[in-house]
Design a protein around this motif. Structure first.
Motif, PDB file in Angstrom:
ATOM      1  N   ILE A 196      10.849  51.334  29.812  1.00  9.98           N
ATOM      2  CA  ILE A 196      10.577  49.926  29.518  1.00  9.98           C
ATOM      3  C   ILE A 196      11.073  49.040  30.649  1.00  9.98           C
ATOM      4  N   ARG A 197      12.276  49.308  31.140  1.00  7.51           N
ATOM      5  CA  ARG A 197      12.804  48.495  32.240  1.00  7.51           C
ATOM      6  C   ARG A 197      11.980  48.659  33.509  1.00  7.51           C
ATOM      7  N   ALA A 198      11.509  49.883  33.766  1.00 14.18           N
ATOM      8  CA  ALA A 198      10.665  50.102  34.938  1.00 14.18           C
ATOM      9  C   ALA A 198       9.358  49.332  34.812  1.00 14.18           C
ATOM     10  N   PHE A 199       8.775  49.354  33.610  1.00 17.43           N
ATOM     11  CA  PHE A 199       7.530  48.614  33.433  1.00 17.43           C
ATOM     12  C   PHE A 199       7.753  47.116  33.586  1.00 17.43           C
ATOM     13  N   ARG A 200       8.810  46.579  33.015  1.00 20.10           N
ATOM     14  CA  ARG A 200       9.052  45.141  33.127  1.00 20.10           C
ATOM     15  C   ARG A 200       9.256  44.734  34.587  1.00 20.10           C
ATOM     16  N   ALA A 201       9.874  45.608  35.368  1.00 20.06           N
ATOM     17  CA  ALA A 201      10.058  45.299  36.785  1.00 20.06           C
ATOM     18  C   ALA A 201       8.726  45.299  37.530  1.00 20.06           C
ATOM     19  N   LEU A 202       7.889  46.298  37.278  1.00 19.67           N
ATOM     20  CA  LEU A 202       6.604  46.347  37.986  1.00 19.67           C
ATOM     21  C   LEU A 202       5.649  45.277  37.465  1.00 19.67           C
ATOM     22  N   GLN A 203       5.836  44.871  36.228  1.00 14.72           N
ATOM     23  CA  GLN A 203       4.976  43.833  35.660  1.00 14.72           C
ATOM     24  C   GLN A 203       5.162  42.498  36.391  1.00 14.72           C
ATOM     25  N   GLU A 204       6.364  42.271  36.909  1.00 17.82           N
ATOM     26  CA  GLU A 204       6.586  41.058  37.693  1.00 17.82           C
ATOM     27  C   GLU A 204       5.757  41.077  38.976  1.00 17.82           C
ATOM     28  N   LEU A 205       5.486  42.281  39.492  1.00 18.95           N
ATOM     29  CA  LEU A 205       4.675  42.427  40.703  1.00 18.95           C
ATOM     30  C   LEU A 205       3.187  42.530  40.382  1.00 18.95           C
ATOM     31  N   THR A 226       2.383  60.258  38.985  1.00 16.00           N
ATOM     32  CA  THR A 226       3.468  60.344  38.013  1.00 16.00           C
ATOM     33  C   THR A 226       4.804  60.000  38.644  1.00 16.00           C
ATOM     34  N   VAL A 227       5.627  59.275  37.895  1.00 20.56           N
ATOM     35  CA  VAL A 227       7.022  59.051  38.269  1.00 20.56           C
ATOM     36  C   VAL A 227       7.877  59.787  37.246  1.00 20.56           C
ATOM     37  N   ALA A 228       8.674  60.741  37.712  1.00 19.83           N
ATOM     38  CA  ALA A 228       9.515  61.542  36.824  1.00 19.83           C
ATOM     39  C   ALA A 228      10.772  61.940  37.570  1.00 19.83           C
ATOM     40  N   TYR A 229      11.784  62.312  36.825  1.00 19.13           N
ATOM     41  CA  TYR A 229      12.978  62.863  37.456  1.00 19.13           C
ATOM     42  C   TYR A 229      12.675  64.284  37.953  1.00 19.13           C
ATOM     43  N   CYS A 230      13.305  64.632  39.052  1.00 25.71           N
ATOM     44  CA  CYS A 230      13.008  65.902  39.722  1.00 25.71           C
ATOM     45  C   CYS A 230      13.765  67.052  39.057  1.00 25.71           C
ATOM     46  N   TYR A 231      13.287  67.453  37.913  1.00 24.29           N
ATOM     47  CA  TYR A 231      13.781  68.645  37.234  1.00 24.29           C
ATOM     48  C   TYR A 231      12.685  69.076  36.272  1.00 24.29           C
ATOM     49  N   GLY A 232      12.813  70.273  35.702  1.00 19.42           N
ATOM     50  CA  GLY A 232      11.780  70.754  34.806  1.00 19.42           C
ATOM     51  C   GLY A 232      10.455  70.906  35.526  1.00 19.42           C
ATOM     52  N   HIS A 276      19.083  60.918  37.100  1.00 25.50           N
ATOM     53  CA  HIS A 276      20.057  59.886  36.744  1.00 25.50           C
ATOM     54  C   HIS A 276      20.045  58.677  37.686  1.00 25.50           C
ATOM     55  N   ASP A 277      19.236  58.686  38.735  1.00 22.08           N
ATOM     56  CA  ASP A 277      19.167  57.533  39.643  1.00 22.08           C
ATOM     57  C   ASP A 277      18.147  56.544  39.077  1.00 22.08           C
ATOM     58  N   GLU A 278      18.605  55.675  38.193  1.00 24.76           N
ATOM     59  CA  GLU A 278      17.702  54.761  37.501  1.00 24.76           C
ATOM     60  C   GLU A 278      17.080  53.747  38.458  1.00 24.76           C
ATOM     61  N   ASP A 279      17.854  53.271  39.423  1.00 26.49           N
ATOM     62  CA  ASP A 279      17.303  52.311  40.382  1.00 26.49           C
ATOM     63  C   ASP A 279      16.152  52.920  41.170  1.00 26.49           C
ATOM     64  N   ALA A 280      16.307  54.193  41.554  1.00 27.34           N
ATOM     65  CA  ALA A 280      15.241  54.863  42.312  1.00 27.34           C
ATOM     66  C   ALA A 280      14.002  55.040  41.444  1.00 27.34           C
ATOM     67  N   PHE A 281      14.194  55.344  40.165  1.00 26.83           N
ATOM     68  CA  PHE A 281      13.054  55.489  39.260  1.00 26.83           C
ATOM     69  C   PHE A 281      12.288  54.172  39.155  1.00 26.83           C
ATOM     70  N   ILE A 282      13.017  53.075  38.963  1.00 23.05           N
ATOM     71  CA  ILE A 282      12.376  51.762  38.846  1.00 23.05           C
ATOM     72  C   ILE A 282      11.693  51.372  40.149  1.00 23.05           C
ATOM     73  N   ASP A 283      12.366  51.622  41.262  1.00 22.60           N
ATOM     74  CA  ASP A 283      11.778  51.294  42.569  1.00 22.60           C
ATOM     75  C   ASP A 283      10.486  52.068  42.805  1.00 22.60           C
ATOM     76  N   ALA A 284      10.474  53.349  42.438  1.00 25.68           N
ATOM     77  CA  ALA A 284       9.273  54.169  42.629  1.00 25.68           C
ATOM     78  C   ALA A 284       8.124  53.639  41.788  1.00 25.68           C
ATOM     79  N   ALA A 285       8.409  53.280  40.538  1.00 22.20           N
ATOM     80  CA  ALA A 285       7.365  52.727  39.674  1.00 22.20           C
ATOM     81  C   ALA A 285       6.805  51.439  40.258  1.00 22.20           C
ATOM     82  N   CYS A 286       7.677  50.583  40.763  1.00 23.04           N
ATOM     83  CA  CYS A 286       7.223  49.316  41.352  1.00 23.04           C
ATOM     84  C   CYS A 286       6.379  49.564  42.597  1.00 23.04           C
ATOM     85  N   ARG A 287       6.835  50.463  43.435  1.00 19.76           N
ATOM     86  CA  ARG A 287       6.112  50.727  44.680  1.00 19.76           C
ATOM     87  C   ARG A 287       4.715  51.279  44.402  1.00 19.76           C
TER      88      ARG A 287
END
Length: 383
Positions: A218-227, A296-302, A320-331
């Protein structure tokens, strides 16, 4: 060969374990084997289908839509004395699974188990972190009673071996690329979502539950929604957190549970898939998104660690790098052409994964433990 699969979840329940177990069952049948599935009765008056033995079950507390099986060791011993399986696969570590393990051990029938769910990590997600060591010890004891513990990734195999699990065997997963295909993209469906041509459809597909780390999505989407103010967030699935998320985010598009061809259309009609879970043993939806041609944006495991190449198929982010996850979604939300190329690359990357090969590998594992048991019996008779 005669095989038995014991599971506490099975379709029409929709989760990774249920769907994986059904594919393994179908794969063994397609190879000419006799297969019996032992599972809880899902409805009060459900009748037994051919090849299925239904046992008593109960609803899982605090988790609507899922059940667990009650112990049935005596019934299973009687049945397996009459019709002895060559090998048994136990997919779940609940009461039914434990009782099946005891019955098989009494009768000397070889067992393989499947490590499908990180119950130890669920303890943290449901506010009982202090129970993690207990849950891990319980799981280790269960799986170490089997001749082989099957895991879907080499990463998980190494982790379990480090945690003193024995006989861990890698059984890779696959995806049905005929079902999950970019050709199923549906512009009419996108229009019903309120997504115009050129707009961005971001999707989450899976259980709507605490262990899926959905606050980050949800936080990643709200960040990319601003862009990308044209972006819409499409939710496919059900679960105990859905009502709260829906109330807090009324602008999201909630599609409910989807199956079969409808699920394939929902996947293929998205432009970007967000999967923030940290509690998966694999994550089938990652392969399904890739097969559908969706970056796809996902954590690098599994599944992402095994198949999703960072920058080529989307973004595989350090866990666990939440900032990187959000940044990737925005980019990726801003890079339309690159995102489409990533989806095309992802589709090509998984086209060689074949469910028939998974069935063949599974068959070989079960046959192997059956033959080893037969040799032990022969040597014991000679002695």
């Amino acid at each position: 060969m005669r095989y038995t699969i014991v599971t506490e979840t099975y379709p029409p329940e929709v989760n990774g374990v249920a769907l994986t177990v059904r594919e393994l069952e179908r794969g063994l049948r397609a190879r000419g084997h006799e297969v019996e599935v032992v599972r809880p009765r899902q409805q009060h008056r459900e009748r037994e289908a051919a090849g299925h033995l239904l046992t008593r079950g109960a609803r899982l507390p605090f988790y609507a839509g899922l059940r667990f099986g009650l112990p049935a060791a005596g019934r299973l011993r009687r049945r397996w004395r009459r019709q002895r399986p060559d090998a048994i696969y136990i997919a779940t570590e609940g009461p039914l699974g434990w009782s099946a393990m005891r019955a098989a051990r009494t009768l000397g029938i070889p067992v393989a188990t499947g490590f499908h769910t990180r119950f130890d990590q669920y303890m943290r997600d449901y506010g009982a972190e202090f129970m993690q060591p207990v849950a891990l010890a319980w799981m280790r004891r269960f799986h170490n009673g089997s001749a082989a513990t099957l895991v879907p990734t080499m990463e998980l195999r190494a982790e379990l071996e480090r945690l003193d699990f024995g006989n861990v065997v890698h059984l890779p997963r696959a995806v049905d690329t005929r079902r999950f295909d970019p050709a199923h993209r549906d512009e009419a469906l996108r229009a019903r979502w309120g997504v115009a041509p050129g707009d961005l459809a971001v999707a989450y597909v899976g259980r709507v539950a605490a262990e899926k780390n959905l606050d980050l999505a949800i936080r990643a989407f709200r960040a990319l929604q601003e862009l990308r103010p044209d972006a819409r967030f499409i939710w496919v699935g059900e679960g105990p957190e859905l009502a709260a998320i829906r109330q807090a985010n009324p602008d999201f598009i909630y599609c409910g549970l989807q199956r079969g061809d409808s699920l394939a259309r929902h996947f293929a009609s998205a432009d970007l898939f967000l999967f923030p879970s940290l509690s998966e043993t694999f994550g089938n939806v990652t392969l399904e998104a890739m097969a559908s041609g969706v970056a796809t944006v996902a954590y690098c495991y599994g599944a992402a660690a095994e198949h999703l190449r960072h920058g080529l198929h989307g973004a595989a982010v350090t866990p666990h790098d939440e900032d990187a996850f959000i940044d990737a979604a925005c980019r990726l939300s801003l890079e339309d052409a690159a995102r489409r190329d990533m989806g095309d690359n992802a589709r090509r990357a998984v086209r060689s994964l074949r469910p028939a090969q998974v069935a063949a590998d599974f068959d070989a594992i079960l046959e192997g433990i059956a033959r080893r048991r037969s040799l032990v019996d022969v040597h014991a008779a000679i002695a």
